[in-house]
Design a protein around this motif. Structure first.
Motif, PDB file in Angstrom:
ATOM      1  N   VAL A  60      35.051  49.769  -8.139  1.00 12.64           N
ATOM      2  CA  VAL A  60      36.172  49.448  -7.238  1.00 12.64           C
ATOM      3  C   VAL A  60      35.718  49.557  -5.786  1.00 12.64           C
ATOM      4  O   VAL A  60      36.033  48.692  -4.959  1.00 12.64           O
ATOM      5  CB  VAL A  60      37.381  50.369  -7.523  1.00 12.64           C
ATOM      6  N   PHE A  61      34.950  50.589  -5.462  1.00 18.50           N
ATOM      7  CA  PHE A  61      34.435  50.750  -4.108  1.00 18.50           C
ATOM      8  C   PHE A  61      33.526  49.587  -3.723  1.00 18.50           C
ATOM      9  O   PHE A  61      33.618  49.059  -2.612  1.00 18.50           O
ATOM     10  CB  PHE A  61      33.679  52.081  -3.983  1.00 18.50           C
ATOM     11  N   LEU A  62      32.666  49.153  -4.613  1.00 18.13           N
ATOM     12  CA  LEU A  62      31.766  48.034  -4.312  1.00 18.13           C
ATOM     13  C   LEU A  62      32.537  46.729  -4.111  1.00 18.13           C
ATOM     14  O   LEU A  62      32.206  45.933  -3.224  1.00 18.13           O
ATOM     15  CB  LEU A  62      30.724  47.871  -5.417  1.00 18.13           C
ATOM     16  N   ILE A  63      33.579  46.517  -4.887  1.00 19.84           N
ATOM     17  CA  ILE A  63      34.412  45.315  -4.716  1.00 19.84           C
ATOM     18  C   ILE A  63      35.137  45.381  -3.378  1.00 19.84           C
ATOM     19  O   ILE A  63      35.202  44.388  -2.642  1.00 19.84           O
ATOM     20  CB  ILE A  63      35.402  45.173  -5.894  1.00 19.84           C
ATOM     21  N   TRP A  64      35.675  46.546  -3.038  1.00 23.05           N
ATOM     22  CA  TRP A  64      36.350  46.716  -1.746  1.00 23.05           C
ATOM     23  C   TRP A  64      35.372  46.459  -0.608  1.00 23.05           C
ATOM     24  O   TRP A  64      35.699  45.784   0.371  1.00 23.05           O
ATOM     25  CB  TRP A  64      36.916  48.132  -1.653  1.00 23.05           C
ATOM     26  N   LEU A  65      34.172  46.983  -0.730  1.00 24.28           N
ATOM     27  CA  LEU A  65      33.151  46.813   0.297  1.00 24.28           C
ATOM     28  C   LEU A  65      32.772  45.349   0.451  1.00 24.28           C
ATOM     29  O   LEU A  65      32.617  44.848   1.575  1.00 24.28           O
ATOM     30  CB  LEU A  65      31.919  47.651  -0.076  1.00 24.28           C
ATOM     31  N   ALA A  66      32.649  44.632  -0.646  1.00 24.15           N
ATOM     32  CA  ALA A  66      32.299  43.210  -0.598  1.00 24.15           C
ATOM     33  C   ALA A  66      33.402  42.396   0.059  1.00 24.15           C
ATOM     34  O   ALA A  66      33.125  41.436   0.789  1.00 24.15           O
ATOM     35  CB  ALA A  66      32.027  42.691  -2.004  1.00 24.15           C
ATOM     36  N   ASN A  67      34.668  42.762  -0.157  1.00 24.57           N
ATOM     37  CA  ASN A  67      35.777  42.033   0.467  1.00 24.57           C
ATOM     38  C   ASN A  67      35.948  42.411   1.933  1.00 24.57           C
ATOM     39  O   ASN A  67      36.401  41.605   2.737  1.00 24.57           O
ATOM     40  CB  ASN A  67      37.077  42.293  -0.289  1.00 24.57           C
ATOM     41  N   ARG A  68      35.600  43.611   2.298  1.00 21.30           N
ATOM     42  CA  ARG A  68      35.744  44.059   3.681  1.00 21.30           C
ATOM     43  C   ARG A  68      34.680  43.432   4.571  1.00 21.30           C
ATOM     44  O   ARG A  68      34.931  43.119   5.727  1.00 21.30           O
ATOM     45  CB  ARG A  68      35.647  45.577   3.741  1.00 21.30           C
ATOM     46  N   TYR A  69      33.503  43.303   4.070  1.00 22.18           N
ATOM     47  CA  TYR A  69      32.393  42.722   4.829  1.00 22.18           C
ATOM     48  C   TYR A  69      31.860  41.511   4.078  1.00 22.18           C
ATOM     49  O   TYR A  69      30.822  41.587   3.415  1.00 22.18           O
ATOM     50  CB  TYR A  69      31.266  43.755   5.014  1.00 22.18           C
TER      51      TYR A  69
ATOM     52  N   ALA B 112      30.043  38.021   3.198  1.00 22.15           N
ATOM     53  CA  ALA B 112      28.738  37.488   3.615  1.00 22.15           C
ATOM     54  C   ALA B 112      28.964  36.436   4.700  1.00 22.15           C
ATOM     55  O   ALA B 112      29.948  35.701   4.694  1.00 22.15           O
ATOM     56  CB  ALA B 112      28.032  36.872   2.421  1.00 22.15           C
ATOM     57  N   SER B 113      28.053  36.373   5.657  1.00 22.75           N
ATOM     58  CA  SER B 113      28.204  35.381   6.736  1.00 22.75           C
ATOM     59  C   SER B 113      27.978  33.994   6.160  1.00 22.75           C
ATOM     60  O   SER B 113      27.169  33.801   5.262  1.00 22.75           O
ATOM     61  CB  SER B 113      27.203  35.676   7.852  1.00 22.75           C
ATOM     62  N   PRO B 114      28.714  33.012   6.715  1.00 25.98           N
ATOM     63  CA  PRO B 114      28.555  31.658   6.176  1.00 25.98           C
ATOM     64  C   PRO B 114      27.135  31.150   6.461  1.00 25.98           C
ATOM     65  O   PRO B 114      26.535  31.451   7.483  1.00 25.98           O
ATOM     66  CB  PRO B 114      29.593  30.834   6.924  1.00 25.98           C
ATOM     67  N   THR B 115      26.637  30.404   5.530  1.00 27.53           N
ATOM     68  CA  THR B 115      25.285  29.865   5.703  1.00 27.53           C
ATOM     69  C   THR B 115      25.349  28.605   6.570  1.00 27.53           C
ATOM     70  O   THR B 115      26.295  27.820   6.460  1.00 27.53           O
ATOM     71  CB  THR B 115      24.656  29.522   4.345  1.00 27.53           C
ATOM     72  N   PRO B 116      24.377  28.424   7.434  1.00 23.87           N
ATOM     73  CA  PRO B 116      24.389  27.209   8.264  1.00 23.87           C
ATOM     74  C   PRO B 116      24.155  25.983   7.392  1.00 23.87           C
ATOM     75  O   PRO B 116      23.524  26.077   6.339  1.00 23.87           O
ATOM     76  CB  PRO B 116      23.229  27.432   9.234  1.00 23.87           C
ATOM     77  N   PRO B 117      24.696  24.850   7.804  1.00 25.31           N
ATOM     78  CA  PRO B 117      24.502  23.641   6.989  1.00 25.31           C
ATOM     79  C   PRO B 117      23.014  23.305   6.905  1.00 25.31           C
ATOM     80  O   PRO B 117      22.262  23.485   7.850  1.00 25.31           O
ATOM     81  CB  PRO B 117      25.277  22.561   7.729  1.00 25.31           C
ATOM     82  N   ARG B 118      22.643  22.777   5.772  1.00 28.98           N
ATOM     83  CA  ARG B 118      21.246  22.430   5.561  1.00 28.98           C
ATOM     84  C   ARG B 118      21.021  20.971   5.932  1.00 28.98           C
ATOM     85  O   ARG B 118      21.844  20.116   5.669  1.00 28.98           O
ATOM     86  CB  ARG B 118      20.885  22.648   4.094  1.00 28.98           C
TER      87      ARG B 118
END
Length: 165
Positions: A140-149, A151-157
């Protein structure tokens, strides 16, 4: 090998015995003669053998309150779990049996802590519940952490011709 009720803990563990193994068996016989019970009991042979290696027996005075404390001390000395804590020889035990009053009670009966199988199962179950609750809490903590932070969007390729995909 022997009758499981009278086997010493070292025999149950698969180790070789010596004179102290026989002293243990004699102590069990004395215990049973005086109380009408065995020091370790259970619903089957495996529980009895496990109890011999992991649990203290009931003091004989639990079954026979008027038992001489000197005699109880002799019996408990003979059925100590560890061979090095038992009588070293049958002659030493015989000397104490001939004159029990010379034995100084060391409080062996008061230091025994017999555990019931129910209590052991309850502790084991509580341990499993705690382990799985902790595991769920970590997820639950890892899921909360993933939703709080997130991942930054990847730049278009870009393709090899410079076009954006």
């Amino acid at each position: 090998i022997g009758t499981p009720d009278y086997m010493a803990p070292e025999q149950v563990s698969g180790r070789r015995g010596d004179v102290r193994t026989d002293i243990y068996s004699l102590g069990v016989i004395l215990y049973e003669m005086l109380t009408g019970h065995l020091p370790h009991s259970g619903p089957n042979v495996y529980n009895v053998m496990r109890a011999k290696t992991a649990e203290d027996p009931q003091p004989p005075s639990a079954f026979k309150p008027d038992l001489d404390p000197h005699l109880e001390e002799i019996i408990l000395h003979a059925i100590e779990r560890s061979p090095r804590d038992r009588y070293a020889s049958a002659a030493e035990m015989l000397a104490d049996l001939r004159d029990p009053s010379r034995v100084v009670p060391k409080g062996r009966a008061q230091n025994l802590h017999p555990r019931s199988l129910t209590l052991q199962r309850a502790r084991r179950t509580a341990g499993y519940v705690l382990f799985f609750t902790s595991l769920i809490g970590i997820f639950v903590f890892l899921i909360w952490l993933a939703n709080r932070y997130p991942a930054s969007p990847t730049p278009p390729r870009r393709s090899y011709r410079g076009q954006v995909r």
